[in-house]
Scaffold this motif. Structure first.
Motif: not given
Length: 144
Positions: A87-88, A90, A92-93, A95, A137
């Motif tokens: 997700v590089h 990130d 927040d990515a 999920g 998550y």
């Protein structure tokens, strides 16, 4: 006062995570050192129960180093680094998994991340409704 202790612990663990892999680097030959250059990825993750990081005393903290290799005190460092790379960096990515079934109980859990990801400063905070939601998550990243 709690926030000061949290920052002191975070800075100490970040310094250890960043400087730990550098020990002995001065002994390497210049050609070998030049070929092993990388953008550092060293993080300190904390967990505590409460509404937000300013009112919570961290109950657990782990280090996670993803470059040049996966290491740290995180129990699943290799998997966590692989998820973050996907997700590089990130957060927040990351999920919830498709099979996550959690109750609606509200017992908030706060996760913070401070450090460096691929040479860039990272500061992240997320409050989850309960431990089950947190665990769903980024299964490996927040599983400590």
């Amino acid at each position: 006062m709690r926030n000061t202790a949290r920052w002191a612990a975070t800075l100490g663990l970040t310094a250890t995570a960043l400087c730990g892999p550098l020990t002995g680097a001065a002994l390497a030959e210049p050609a070998a050192a030049a070929s092993s250059l990388y953008a550092p990825s060293a993080l300190v993750l904390t967990l505590g129960h409460g509404e937000n990081a300013t009112t919570v005393t961290p109950e657990r903290a782990v280090t996670l180093t993803c470059a040049p290799t996966s290491s740290g005190t995180h129990p699943a460092a290799a998997q966590a680094c692989a998820e973050l790379r996907a997700v590089h960096g990130d957060f927040d990515a990351l999920g919830a998994g498709p099979d996550a079934l959690c109750t609606r109980e509200y017992n908030p859990v706060v996760v913070t991340v401070d450090g460096v990801w691929r040479g860039k400063r990272v500061s992240y905070e997320r409050t989850f409704a309960n431990e089950c939601v947190k665990s769903s998550y980024g299964t490996s990243v927040f599983a400590f």
